[in-house]
Write a protein that holds these residues in place. Structure first.
Motif, PDB file in Angstrom:
ATOM      1  N   PHE A 251       0.816  -1.204   0.000  1.00  0.00           N
ATOM      2  CA  PHE A 251       0.000   0.000   0.000  1.00  0.00           C
ATOM      3  C   PHE A 251       0.856   1.262   0.000  1.00  0.00           C
ATOM      4  O   PHE A 251       0.413   2.310  -0.481  1.00  0.00           O
ATOM      5  CB  PHE A 251      -0.931   0.013   1.214  1.00  0.00           C
ATOM      6  CG  PHE A 251      -2.316  -0.482   0.918  1.00  0.00           C
ATOM      7  CD1 PHE A 251      -3.194   0.285   0.180  1.00  0.00           C
ATOM      8  CD2 PHE A 251      -2.745  -1.715   1.369  1.00  0.00           C
ATOM      9  CE1 PHE A 251      -4.477  -0.153  -0.113  1.00  0.00           C
ATOM     10  CE2 PHE A 251      -4.023  -2.176   1.091  1.00  0.00           C
ATOM     11  CZ  PHE A 251      -4.890  -1.394   0.349  1.00  0.00           C
ATOM     12  N   GLN A 252       2.066   1.175   0.525  1.00  0.00           N
ATOM     13  CA  GLN A 252       2.943   2.340   0.629  1.00  0.00           C
ATOM     14  C   GLN A 252       3.982   2.406  -0.489  1.00  0.00           C
ATOM     15  O   GLN A 252       4.950   3.161  -0.394  1.00  0.00           O
ATOM     16  CB  GLN A 252       3.643   2.331   1.985  1.00  0.00           C
ATOM     17  CG  GLN A 252       2.685   2.316   3.158  1.00  0.00           C
ATOM     18  CD  GLN A 252       3.415   2.234   4.479  1.00  0.00           C
ATOM     19  OE1 GLN A 252       4.141   3.132   4.886  1.00  0.00           O
ATOM     20  NE2 GLN A 252       3.223   1.125   5.184  1.00  0.00           N
ATOM     21  N   THR A 253       3.820   1.613  -1.527  1.00  0.00           N
ATOM     22  CA  THR A 253       4.792   1.595  -2.626  1.00  0.00           C
ATOM     23  C   THR A 253       4.935   2.979  -3.249  1.00  0.00           C
ATOM     24  O   THR A 253       3.955   3.592  -3.655  1.00  0.00           O
ATOM     25  CB  THR A 253       4.362   0.591  -3.703  1.00  0.00           C
ATOM     26  OG1 THR A 253       4.297  -0.715  -3.124  1.00  0.00           O
ATOM     27  CG2 THR A 253       5.343   0.578  -4.865  1.00  0.00           C
ATOM     28  N   PHE A 254       6.172   3.448  -3.337  1.00  0.00           N
ATOM     29  CA  PHE A 254       6.414   4.779  -3.899  1.00  0.00           C
ATOM     30  C   PHE A 254       7.571   4.790  -4.894  1.00  0.00           C
ATOM     31  O   PHE A 254       7.387   5.173  -6.049  1.00  0.00           O
ATOM     32  CB  PHE A 254       6.703   5.783  -2.779  1.00  0.00           C
ATOM     33  CG  PHE A 254       7.127   7.137  -3.287  1.00  0.00           C
ATOM     34  CD1 PHE A 254       6.191   8.017  -3.813  1.00  0.00           C
ATOM     35  CD2 PHE A 254       8.456   7.531  -3.257  1.00  0.00           C
ATOM     36  CE1 PHE A 254       6.563   9.263  -4.295  1.00  0.00           C
ATOM     37  CE2 PHE A 254       8.848   8.772  -3.736  1.00  0.00           C
ATOM     38  CZ  PHE A 254       7.904   9.632  -4.251  1.00  0.00           C
ATOM     39  N   THR A 255       8.744   4.355  -4.445  1.00  0.00           N
ATOM     40  CA  THR A 255       9.942   4.484  -5.290  1.00  0.00           C
ATOM     41  C   THR A 255       9.819   3.770  -6.631  1.00  0.00           C
ATOM     42  O   THR A 255      10.104   4.376  -7.680  1.00  0.00           O
ATOM     43  CB  THR A 255      11.173   3.979  -4.522  1.00  0.00           C
ATOM     44  OG1 THR A 255      11.323   4.723  -3.312  1.00  0.00           O
ATOM     45  CG2 THR A 255      12.437   4.146  -5.364  1.00  0.00           C
ATOM     46  N   PRO A 256       9.413   2.500  -6.700  1.00  0.00           N
ATOM     47  CA  PRO A 256       9.295   1.858  -8.023  1.00  0.00           C
ATOM     48  C   PRO A 256       8.303   2.566  -8.939  1.00  0.00           C
ATOM     49  O   PRO A 256       8.571   2.732 -10.141  1.00  0.00           O
ATOM     50  CB  PRO A 256       8.823   0.442  -7.680  1.00  0.00           C
ATOM     51  CG  PRO A 256       9.256   0.215  -6.285  1.00  0.00           C
ATOM     52  CD  PRO A 256       9.135   1.541  -5.616  1.00  0.00           C
ATOM     53  N   ALA A 257       7.158   3.004  -8.379  1.00  0.00           N
ATOM     54  CA  ALA A 257       6.169   3.685  -9.217  1.00  0.00           C
ATOM     55  C   ALA A 257       6.672   5.032  -9.696  1.00  0.00           C
ATOM     56  O   ALA A 257       6.405   5.436 -10.838  1.00  0.00           O
ATOM     57  CB  ALA A 257       4.865   3.854  -8.440  1.00  0.00           C
ATOM     58  N   GLN A 258       7.416   5.736  -8.861  1.00  0.00           N
ATOM     59  CA  GLN A 258       7.917   7.051  -9.227  1.00  0.00           C
ATOM     60  C   GLN A 258       9.050   6.979 -10.242  1.00  0.00           C
ATOM     61  O   GLN A 258       9.135   7.809 -11.144  1.00  0.00           O
ATOM     62  CB  GLN A 258       8.394   7.785  -7.961  1.00  0.00           C
ATOM     63  CG  GLN A 258       8.872   9.208  -8.184  1.00  0.00           C
ATOM     64  CD  GLN A 258       7.742  10.196  -8.404  1.00  0.00           C
ATOM     65  OE1 GLN A 258       6.576   9.797  -8.455  1.00  0.00           O
ATOM     66  NE2 GLN A 258       8.071  11.460  -8.535  1.00  0.00           N
ATOM     67  N   ILE A 259       9.919   5.970 -10.105  1.00  0.00           N
ATOM     68  CA  ILE A 259      11.103   5.870 -10.968  1.00  0.00           C
ATOM     69  C   ILE A 259      10.783   5.124 -12.258  1.00  0.00           C
ATOM     70  O   ILE A 259      11.151   5.569 -13.354  1.00  0.00           O
ATOM     71  CB  ILE A 259      12.262   5.191 -10.226  1.00  0.00           C
ATOM     72  CG1 ILE A 259      12.612   5.966  -8.949  1.00  0.00           C
ATOM     73  CG2 ILE A 259      13.476   5.085 -11.128  1.00  0.00           C
ATOM     74  CD1 ILE A 259      13.075   7.383  -9.184  1.00  0.00           C
ATOM     75  N   VAL A 260      10.115   3.996 -12.156  1.00  0.00           N
ATOM     76  CA  VAL A 260       9.819   3.213 -13.352  1.00  0.00           C
ATOM     77  C   VAL A 260       8.852   3.956 -14.258  1.00  0.00           C
ATOM     78  O   VAL A 260       8.948   3.915 -15.483  1.00  0.00           O
ATOM     79  CB  VAL A 260       9.258   1.828 -12.964  1.00  0.00           C
ATOM     80  CG1 VAL A 260       8.840   1.043 -14.198  1.00  0.00           C
ATOM     81  CG2 VAL A 260      10.302   1.042 -12.180  1.00  0.00           C
ATOM     82  N   GLY A 261       7.865   4.644 -13.673  1.00  0.00           N
ATOM     83  CA  GLY A 261       6.973   5.482 -14.468  1.00  0.00           C
ATOM     84  C   GLY A 261       7.670   6.756 -14.909  1.00  0.00           C
ATOM     85  O   GLY A 261       8.897   6.878 -14.847  1.00  0.00           O
ATOM     86  N   ASP A 262       6.885   7.735 -15.333  1.00  0.00           N
ATOM     87  CA  ASP A 262       7.486   8.982 -15.810  1.00  0.00           C
ATOM     88  C   ASP A 262       7.679  10.013 -14.713  1.00  0.00           C
ATOM     89  O   ASP A 262       8.061  11.149 -14.986  1.00  0.00           O
ATOM     90  CB  ASP A 262       6.619   9.580 -16.928  1.00  0.00           C
ATOM     91  CG  ASP A 262       5.216   9.923 -16.457  1.00  0.00           C
ATOM     92  OD1 ASP A 262       4.925   9.740 -15.253  1.00  0.00           O
ATOM     93  OD2 ASP A 262       4.404  10.360 -17.292  1.00  0.00           O
ATOM     94  N   GLY A 263       7.430   9.653 -13.456  1.00  0.00           N
ATOM     95  CA  GLY A 263       7.617  10.571 -12.342  1.00  0.00           C
ATOM     96  C   GLY A 263       6.399  11.393 -12.011  1.00  0.00           C
ATOM     97  O   GLY A 263       6.374  12.069 -10.980  1.00  0.00           O
ATOM     98  N   ASN A 264       5.385  11.366 -12.845  1.00  0.00           N
ATOM     99  CA  ASN A 264       4.153  12.118 -12.604  1.00  0.00           C
ATOM    100  C   ASN A 264       2.924  11.215 -12.583  1.00  0.00           C
ATOM    101  O   ASN A 264       1.803  11.672 -12.778  1.00  0.00           O
ATOM    102  CB  ASN A 264       3.974  13.203 -13.671  1.00  0.00           C
ATOM    103  CG  ASN A 264       5.010  14.297 -13.555  1.00  0.00           C
ATOM    104  OD1 ASN A 264       5.271  14.813 -12.475  1.00  0.00           O
ATOM    105  ND2 ASN A 264       5.642  14.640 -14.681  1.00  0.00           N
ATOM    106  N   GLY A 265       3.144   9.928 -12.380  1.00  0.00           N
ATOM    107  CA  GLY A 265       2.025   8.988 -12.379  1.00  0.00           C
ATOM    108  C   GLY A 265       1.692   8.434 -13.737  1.00  0.00           C
ATOM    109  O   GLY A 265       0.763   7.642 -13.870  1.00  0.00           O
ATOM    110  N   GLY A 266       2.427   8.829 -14.752  1.00  0.00           N
ATOM    111  CA  GLY A 266       2.136   8.385 -16.104  1.00  0.00           C
ATOM    112  C   GLY A 266       2.912   7.143 -16.488  1.00  0.00           C
ATOM    113  O   GLY A 266       3.670   6.595 -15.683  1.00  0.00           O
ATOM    114  N   PRO A 267       2.722   6.674 -17.718  1.00  0.00           N
ATOM    115  CA  PRO A 267       1.884   7.323 -18.743  1.00  0.00           C
ATOM    116  C   PRO A 267       0.382   7.169 -18.484  1.00  0.00           C
ATOM    117  O   PRO A 267      -0.055   6.095 -18.086  1.00  0.00           O
ATOM    118  CB  PRO A 267       2.293   6.580 -20.028  1.00  0.00           C
ATOM    119  CG  PRO A 267       2.796   5.243 -19.545  1.00  0.00           C
ATOM    120  CD  PRO A 267       3.420   5.472 -18.217  1.00  0.00           C
TER     121      PRO A 267
END
Length: 322
Positions: A251-267
């Motif tokens: 539930f607290q996942t942040f770093t993989p989503a922020q880095i693997v994605g485009d940094g803004n929640g995208g695409p």
């Protein structure tokens, strides 16, 4: 123990009462000093809990009812932030549903992978410690920025995974720029970090008496039947612990989503996890009051999910004294 005479205040007769031994008095004084010594050693921890946990919690709770942009003074708005979350903010609802789906998929797959590897590494064999250390290593590195950057490079268009799949006739594509695949890349990274639950599963497997397996073999039980009728029930407390910890962590996942994605929640908001959206509101848009409300909703949801897991555990978690 000696008895000393004492007069009764009502009848005037002489009664006896016991004297408290001096050894008992000294023991009580010693216990009191020893308890004070324990509190002295606990003082740094207590200061940390109060200063780094309790006070920030109370401050964030207050800020969740305010309009606060860091630069100005907080302005009390009551329940406006909470009402806006569920009635006007569609991106917030999307982040909640996306994170919930991520948890439902990634946590069971991670536990299955951890248990499968634990079953292979539990028996004693040569080089066992080395194998366990190698499989545990991703848990130490998986949440780091460096691993997330490496993971992004591996699944990019020119990365190792697209080139490997191209050898089987699958067209090369960027998995991280495709809204339909980037979430699975993050799920794969979460599954890869199965080292910590694996170690706990191995410890649980070693606590199962071997005599039970020997008796089952005599009765003609095969490996599959042993697993479902003996191993899983005996491992249910360990499985429950890993499940609760995995749900809270996911539930607290942040770093993989922020880095693997485009940094803004995208695409297209395909990596807009709950923690990512809270970070955006707090540090990109400087809406600290709104972000505090988001954080408290997460705390309430985690508490509700944990309570639900504990309630349902009565039906499938079996302890040794049951």
């Amino acid at each position: 123990m000696t008895l000393t005479p004492a007069k009764s205040p009502t009848q005037g007769t002489t009664v006896t009462k016991p004297d408290v031994p001096r050894k008992t008095q000294r023991r009580k004084a010693f216990d009191f000093r020893r308890s004070n010594t324990g509190y002295v050693f606990l003082t740094p921890w207590m200061i940390g809990v109060v200063g780094l946990v309790c006070l920030p919690l109370l401050i964030s709770l207050y800020l969740s009812f305010t309009n606060y942009n860091i630069l100005g003074a907080p302005k009390w708005v009551g329940l406006e932030n909470y009402i806006r979350l569920f009635t006007q903010d569609q991106r917030y609802v999307h982040s909640m549903l996306l994170t919930l789906g991520y948890v439902v998929v990634s946590v069971p797959l991670q536990l299955v992978s951890a248990l499968a590897v634990a079953l292979m590494l539990a028996p004693a064999r040569k080089g066992q410690s080395l194998y366990r250390a190698l499989f545990y290593l991703p848990s130490l590195l998986g949440a780091s920025v460096g691993i997330s950057i490496t993971w992004r490079a591996i699944f990019d268009r020119d990365g190792a995974v697209p080139q490997f799949l191209a050898s089987f006739g699958i067209p090369e594509q960027s998995w991280i720029n495709n809204p339909g695949t980037v979430l699975w890349v993050i799920i794969a990274l979460e599954i890869w970090k199965f080292g910590a639950p694996m170690i706990i599963f191995i410890a649980g497997l070693h606590q199962i008496p071997k005599e039970l397996y020997e008796a089952a073999s005599i009765d003609g039980a095969g490996p599959i039947r042993k697993f479902f009728t003996m191993t899983l029930p005996m491992l249910s407390p360990v499985l429950f612990f890993n499940l609760v910890m995995g749900v809270i962590s996911s539930f607290q996942t942040f770093t993989p989503a922020q880095i693997v994605g485009d940094g803004n929640g995208g695409p297209t908001d395909s990596t807009l996890f709950y923690a990512v959206y809270m970070y955006q509101q707090a540090f990109q848009y400087q809406k600290m009051g709104y972000a505090s409300a988001i954080a408290w909703i997460m705390l309430i949801v985690l508490g509700a999910v944990a309570a639900l897991l504990f309630l349902t555990s009565r039906k499938w978690v079996h302890y040794a004294n049951d």
